[in-house]
Design a protein around this motif. Structure first.
Motif, short mmCIF file in Angstrom:
data_model
loop_
_atom_site.label_atom_id
_atom_site.label_comp_id
_atom_site.label_asym_id
_atom_site.label_seq_id
_atom_site.Cartn_x
_atom_site.Cartn_y
_atom_site.Cartn_z
N ILE A 1 0.84 -1.20 0.00
CA ILE A 1 0.00 0.00 0.00
C ILE A 1 0.87 1.25 0.00
O ILE A 1 0.67 2.18 -0.78
CB ILE A 1 -0.93 0.02 1.24
CG1 ILE A 1 -1.90 -1.16 1.17
CG2 ILE A 1 -1.70 1.33 1.33
CD1 ILE A 1 -2.73 -1.35 2.44
N LEU A 2 1.88 1.25 0.87
CA LEU A 2 2.73 2.43 0.98
C LEU A 2 3.49 2.70 -0.31
O LEU A 2 3.71 3.84 -0.71
CB LEU A 2 3.72 2.26 2.15
CG LEU A 2 4.24 3.56 2.73
CD1 LEU A 2 3.11 4.36 3.36
CD2 LEU A 2 5.31 3.30 3.78
N SER A 3 3.86 1.60 -1.01
CA SER A 3 4.64 1.79 -2.23
C SER A 3 3.80 2.35 -3.37
O SER A 3 4.33 3.00 -4.27
CB SER A 3 5.29 0.45 -2.65
OG SER A 3 4.28 -0.43 -3.09
N ILE A 4 2.46 2.11 -3.35
CA ILE A 4 1.66 2.64 -4.45
C ILE A 4 1.06 4.01 -4.15
O ILE A 4 0.54 4.67 -5.03
CB ILE A 4 0.51 1.67 -4.88
CG1 ILE A 4 -0.38 1.34 -3.68
CG2 ILE A 4 1.06 0.40 -5.52
CD1 ILE A 4 -1.70 0.72 -4.08
N LEU A 5 1.15 4.44 -2.88
CA LEU A 5 0.62 5.76 -2.54
C LEU A 5 1.55 6.84 -3.07
O LEU A 5 2.76 6.74 -2.91
CB LEU A 5 0.48 5.92 -1.02
CG LEU A 5 -0.67 5.18 -0.33
CD1 LEU A 5 -0.62 5.47 1.17
CD2 LEU A 5 -2.02 5.59 -0.90
N PRO A 6 0.99 7.88 -3.71
CA PRO A 6 1.84 8.99 -4.13
C PRO A 6 2.46 9.69 -2.91
O PRO A 6 1.87 9.65 -1.83
CB PRO A 6 0.87 9.94 -4.85
CG PRO A 6 -0.42 9.26 -4.94
CD PRO A 6 -0.42 8.08 -4.03
N ALA B 1 0.52 13.94 3.40
CA ALA B 1 -0.77 14.38 3.93
C ALA B 1 -1.17 13.55 5.16
O ALA B 1 -1.79 14.08 6.07
CB ALA B 1 -1.84 14.29 2.85
N LEU B 2 -0.80 12.27 5.18
CA LEU B 2 -1.17 11.41 6.33
C LEU B 2 -0.62 11.96 7.64
O LEU B 2 -1.23 11.80 8.69
CB LEU B 2 -0.64 9.99 6.11
CG LEU B 2 -1.49 9.06 5.24
CD1 LEU B 2 -0.81 7.70 5.10
CD2 LEU B 2 -2.90 8.88 5.80
N ASN B 3 0.54 12.66 7.56
CA ASN B 3 1.10 13.26 8.77
C ASN B 3 0.19 14.34 9.34
O ASN B 3 0.30 14.69 10.50
CB ASN B 3 2.46 13.89 8.48
CG ASN B 3 3.48 12.85 8.10
OD1 ASN B 3 3.43 11.73 8.58
ND2 ASN B 3 4.39 13.21 7.19
#
Lengths: 236, 234
Positions: free
Chosen positions: B142-147, B153-155
């Motif tokens: 999941i993390l690898s495909i997120l831009p 923004a998650l921060n």
């Protein structure tokens, strides 16, 4: 050595060992959900009201659940996916779990970045994270049914005051949590202030128009708006 | 009639099963440690465990009490059992409970609200366990495909959420907030200046505790005046 640790920490044995802890969390939620719906209906709440409650809670939970994503991935590196999975679902809190793993490693002289974790580290880290979180479980198991009395005393014995002092307390609590993210000023302050500003607009609008979908989606919209505002500021 | 369902039927069931599930959960979450011991021959390093636990509990221990006390107005008794088994009290459970109450149109602090809050929190448990299971199985993917923009923004997710909930609560009682918010700012400034550092365990809990106390007494004072005024008029 490190490969051994990873295959051990991510083994089917560990997945199976972590499953009962997750199942009890789900089982409790299932019992409470079923009882709350049936009693709610008897108390005069309508099926529609409960449906709206269910939908809005579901919508609102998705976003915040993802905040654990990055921390969860570090935790998976330290203790493997199954233990990380149990840890975030049972009294999970990212800062707390990671600190538990890091403190254990430090006390054992292990550098988590370089590997060198072994079975002794895994069992010790699990025990630290588990024992450290039991305070919450024990406190609520002992006192959850007695908190009402504390609440009544804070309200000065006046039943009508209970909701009022509750809201007062929450304004204080959320002021504290929001201010932690606002000052000292940083990019994340824009997220908090942006979320607050959009919430002001949403609530003001909805006082007049009373749109149901906005009550269900409102908090998620404000949260995403705050995130976008801060991200844009970040890129400027 | 309405009261009797809540007090005579609902709460006793919740308290009974809340206690049972909470206590049973404790041995169950120790199974992974047992598995490492039995299957992989791991030996607990007790000196390291004690050192780490002292560090952990001296930072987080006070929250065993402060967290439930300050969030009780949202969680109520049923929500407390749910929250302090599943965790993430401020981040996931409180927002879910608040939204459920607002969408159902019940007033915080009433018996109906307590039931609706339990519905909201139990639903949030299903959702977050589901999300966490997806992450545990496919997190790296999941993390690898997120831009990159999304991971940045998650921060900002939590600050944005807390800011939004802050305003939501303020608008529930603007009169009291007019005093509570400035007071909270002063308390927060004192905290950043290290005024509470001399309290036991570093005093990191003093800010939220003082803010809650100020909130309770301000609301009582502001609305007591209204109650007495109404009485006089009558």
């Amino acid at each position: 050595m490190e490969i051994d640790f990873n295959s051990m920490a991510n083994s089917i044995v560990m997945w199976l060992a972590c499953l009962p802890g997750i199942l009890i969390v789900l089982y409790q939620a299932f019992l409470f959900y079923r009882k709350s719906i049936s009693s709610g209906l008897k108390m005069g709440l309508t099926g529609e009201q409960l449906g709206r409650a269910r939908r809005s809670a579901a919508i609102t939970s998705i976003g915040p659940s993802f905040y654990m994503l990055t921390a969860m991935l570090s935790l998976m590196l330290y203790v493997g996916a199954p233990v990380a999975w149990l840890r975030v679902d049972y009294i999970g809190g990212t800062g707390y779990e990671i600190q538990g793993a890091v403190l254990t490693a430090e006390a054992m002289g292990i550098d988590l970045m370089e590997g060198g974790m072994n079975a002794d580290f895994l069992i010790s880290a699990i025990l630290v994270m588990t024992l450290g979180c039991l305070g919450w479980v024990v406190f609520s198991a002992l006192f959850a049914d007695k908190m009402d009395a504390v609440n009544r005393r804070l309200a000065g014995g006046n039943m009508a005051m209970i909701p009022i002092v509750g809201i007062g307390a929450l304004i204080g609590v959320f002021s504290s949590m929001a201010l932690d993210n606002i000052y000292p000023f940083a990019t994340k302050s824009w997220a908090a202030l942006g979320g607050a500003a959009v919430m002001f607009l949403v609530q003001t609008y909805n006082k007049k128009h009373n749109k149901m979908w906005l009550k269900e989606w409102g908090l998620s919209i404000c949260m995403v708006a705050g995130m976008i505002i801060a991200t844009v500021v970040d890129y400027l | 009639m309405e009261q009797s369902v809540y007090k005579k039927e609902y709460l006793p069931y919740i308290i009974k099963w809340g206690k049972i599930t909470s206590w049973i959960s404790i041995p169950l979450v120790c199974i992974p440690a047992l598995a490492v011991f039995l299957v992989y021959g791991g030996v607990p390093q007790w000196d390291a465990i004690v050192t780490a636990l002292v560090g952990l509990v001296s930072t987080f221990g006070i929250w065993y009490v402060v967290d439930p006390m300050t969030l009780y107005p949202i969680l109520q008794t049923p929500g407390m059992y749910l929250t302090y088994v599943s965790g993430q009290s401020k981040e996931v459970r409180s927002p879910a409970a608040i939204c459920a109450m607002s969408a159902a149109g019940v007033e915080q602090g009433t018996e109906e609200a307590s039931v609706v809050s339990a519905v909201g929190i139990s639903v949030s448990v299903f959702i977050s366990v589901l999300v966490m299971t997806v992450v545990a199985v496919g997190g790296n993917f999941i993390l690898s495909i997120l831009p990159a923009a999304v991971t940045t923004a998650l921060n900002y997710l939590m600050p944005a959420l807390f800011g939004s909930m802050w305003m939501q609560q303020i608008m529930n009682d603007v009169k009291s907030a007019a005093f509570i918010v400035p007071a909270a700012i002063v308390i927060h400034l004192l905290n950043t200046l290290g005024v509470f550092a001399s309290f036991p365990l570093g005093g990191g809990y003093m800010q939220i505790l003082l803010c809650a106390v100020v909130g309770v007494f301000t609301a009582r004072f502001v609305h007591n005046a209204k109650f007495t005024k109404k009485k006089e008029e009558a």
